[in-house]
Motif scaffolding. Structure first.
Motif, short mmCIF file in Angstrom:
data_model
loop_
_atom_site.label_atom_id
_atom_site.label_comp_id
_atom_site.label_asym_id
_atom_site.label_seq_id
_atom_site.Cartn_x
_atom_site.Cartn_y
_atom_site.Cartn_z
N UNK A 1 0.84 -1.09 0.03
CA UNK A 1 0.06 0.01 0.10
C UNK A 1 1.01 1.30 0.03
N UNK B 1 -6.49 9.03 4.36
CA UNK B 1 -7.76 8.72 4.96
C UNK B 1 -8.24 7.56 4.34
N UNK C 1 -6.66 5.48 1.88
CA UNK C 1 -6.20 4.01 1.71
C UNK C 1 -5.07 3.87 2.57
N UNK C 2 -4.81 4.71 3.53
CA UNK C 2 -3.96 4.26 4.60
C UNK C 2 -2.58 3.62 3.80
N UNK D 1 1.42 2.78 3.15
CA UNK D 1 2.77 2.82 3.87
C UNK D 1 3.84 4.10 4.03
N UNK E 1 -2.09 17.38 9.59
CA UNK E 1 -3.41 17.38 9.12
C UNK E 1 -4.02 15.91 9.33
N UNK E 2 -2.97 14.90 9.66
CA UNK E 2 -3.47 13.69 9.75
C UNK E 2 -4.37 13.48 10.60
N UNK E 3 -5.25 12.39 10.57
CA UNK E 3 -6.15 11.76 11.75
C UNK E 3 -5.10 11.11 12.51
N UNK E 4 -5.40 11.19 13.88
CA UNK E 4 -4.34 10.70 15.02
C UNK E 4 -3.93 9.47 14.71
N UNK E 5 -4.78 8.24 14.22
CA UNK E 5 -4.12 6.96 14.09
C UNK E 5 -3.17 6.94 12.97
N UNK E 6 -2.99 8.18 11.90
CA UNK E 6 -2.09 7.57 10.92
C UNK E 6 -0.78 8.75 11.04
N UNK F 1 3.83 7.93 11.14
CA UNK F 1 4.27 6.79 10.41
C UNK F 1 3.99 6.41 8.99
N UNK G 1 -10.21 -2.22 0.63
CA UNK G 1 -8.85 -1.53 0.99
C UNK G 1 -8.73 -1.59 2.40
N UNK H 1 -5.49 -0.97 3.60
CA UNK H 1 -4.37 -0.13 3.84
C UNK H 1 -3.22 -0.90 4.87
N UNK H 2 -2.15 -0.39 4.87
CA UNK H 2 -0.91 -0.98 5.42
C UNK H 2 -1.31 -1.65 6.80
N UNK I 1 -7.70 1.79 6.50
CA UNK I 1 -7.93 2.57 5.75
C UNK I 1 -9.42 2.70 5.52
N UNK J 1 -11.10 6.15 6.02
CA UNK J 1 -11.72 6.86 6.94
C UNK J 1 -12.05 8.17 6.28
N UNK K 1 -9.53 17.18 15.43
CA UNK K 1 -9.14 17.99 14.43
C UNK K 1 -10.51 19.11 14.07
#
Lengths: 324, 324
Positions: free
Chosen positions: A134, A255, A257-258, A260, A286-291, A294, B155, B157-158, B162, B164, B181
């Motif tokens: 991904x 957000x 396709x998450x 790598x 600007x990323x959602x916290x879970x992303x 990384x 999908x 994602x890694x 994915x 969101x 946010x």
């Protein structure tokens, strides 16, 4: 099974030049040639000239090798249909059956896709995305293209036109885009986009800047990068703003396709940290916290030849892998 | 090979109720049960109660059937890890090994994913997306979830997170979101989002509206839909605005994966044309020209039982298909 003496022809049809090369399964460019793309030449004639060049390349190969296929990267190339459709920067109108034109000369597998998808396949087979399932490649060139890989497969969508991240909208009241809408990412993060940003900044600011001496026609992304390296405040601000817009919109892509990694290709990416640093900063913000913390933001890892040619060849190598 | 007497248990863990059912390969719900989800109960105890319910369901089956697997849809369910991670609307903290908890009772294949992904798999196997390779399901409920299918595969994602789309940003200066946010699609297009829109409109407008009599605590999306059906101008405007935001952001989603269809699930989708008409209009207005007039915007086609339960069962049926 592929043999170590097998090769594929990768072709990158650009608005100014068409580059082609013979590439082996390891992504090694054996020989390469370039010919001018004449914007007003009919597609049949360009393909005839490419054919001559391919045959020239084959004669250059020092050992007998077997041609296993021809992969083509072209603006608005459609993998499903084997076509190039109303390509920007070429005078071809409507739907060109580019695979059919090549099939008059060759009976091997032939496939076409757009340049950003080809770049993504190049990273997947030969570059930094080896082993990744991904990731997203963004091409920051004349336009902003993208190739999205999910579950180890390029995302073509139902019609072959997926991956138009350059035409996601940053500001619906923003800059006019060639697509007929307003505020597309491409109008900010392309080579032309950063030039527009410089002119916007010059209209607003009073700082001294070496960019005052350039006309709209003369200014290029390279000129801005050179000025930024010398500390020009307008040039630096233009890169900061470009990274802000790019990072903001890429957070939306994450957000979806998450991935790598996000790999930046193209002229603007060559500006290195000038573009990577602000893009990374604004992406993270600007990323959602879970992303967060990384997503790898990387330059191209395809080396030893034009990434576009190697990527075009990867289109065929990838197909052979799937059918093996 | 699946037998016509095989069945899968589908479980939808929601903040208020947990619903489970026995589903055959054709997506037929054989039997269904519901139990309350107690927000402060430990996950072990909920799973123990679900186990009792599953065994109750099995006794209800009129002919001998074989349990082939258990599919679970849960908020923040992670397919790769078999976990539920910091689920909203439940008091569970951290990472819960939900698949592990079920494995104490059953040795069949067990898998978990989030509710929107389960909904997408339900449409793929049993609903309107049968035969489609590229589509998106959007759940318009307490939050806005999404399940993206590309090349016939969900999908993930890694990291399994994915899809969101509810946390893509509509307005970076906009409404506060539970994610920390501002301006996420979810703050506009969820059930709570349309309530916030009503209060914004009530603060701005002078029109008479039956919605004047509701407190923030009392107002629901259903109340707004009922008012809209009676022609209430504020309620109608709230649906128009919700569709505007949703259509605008979905145009970005189309640019990513070029789906054949977008399927709307969840409470707000039940409002029918009140939400479909403005969403369709604004989606089309914001699409890149090559995508116009071909995206199907559809209501759920999963019938005969809770789409969430049928979707959760599809998680197992889909896996069995791939390993067949």
């Amino acid at each position: 099974m592929t043999n170590i003496l097998d090769f594929v022809i990768g072709i990158d049809i650009g608005g100014t030049n068409t580059v082609l090369g013979a590439v082996n399964r390891d992504g090694e460019l054996l020989v390469e040639q370039s010919l001018p793309t004449w914007a007003h030449e009919e597609p049949e004639k360009l393909v005839a000239r490419i054919y001559e060049n391919i045959e020239g390349l084959r004669r250059e190969l020092t050992v007998a090798r077997q041609l296993r296929g021809i992969g083509i990267g072209a603006p608005n190339g459609n993998y499903y249909r084997g076509t190039v459709e109303n390509p920007p920067n070429l005078s071809w109108k409507g739907v060109i059956d580019i695979v059919g034109l090549f099939r008059k000369y060759y009976q091997v597998p032939i496939a076409v896709t757009n340049d950003a998808n080809a770049a993504a396949l190049g990273e997947l087979l030969f570059g930094l995305a080896k082993g990744m399932k991904d990731f997203i490649v963004i091409t920051l060139g004349t336009g902003v293209g993208s190739g999205i890989v999910a579950n180890g497969q390029l995302v073509y969508g139902v019609d072959g036109f997926a991956g138009e991240i350059g035409h996601t909208i940053y500001d619906p009241e923003g800059r006019q885009c060639g697509c007929g809408r307003k505020g597309c990412l491409e109008t900010y993060a392309s080579a032309g986009g950063i030039c527009r940003t410089v002119f916007e900044l010059l209209s607003e600011r009073k700082e001294p800047s070496e960019l005052h001496r350039y006309s709209f026609e003369e200014l290029t992304a390279e000129v801005i990068a050179e000025a930024a390296k010398r500390g020009d405040p307008i040039a630096l601000e233009a890169f900061e703003f470009t990274g802000k817009v790019l990072g903001f919109k890429l957070a939306d892509s994450v957000a979806h396709t998450s991935p790598e990694a996000i790999i930046l290709h193209g002229g603007l990416a060559n500006a290195g940290n000038l573009i990577f640093a602000p893009t990374k900063k604004h992406l993270e913000e600007n990323l959602l916290p879970i992303f967060r913390n990384r997503i790898k933001l990387l330059p191209s890892g395809v080396t030893g030849g034009s990434p576009a040619v190697l990527g075009a060849s990867a289109l065929i190598w990838k197909e052979m892998e799937q059918h093996a």
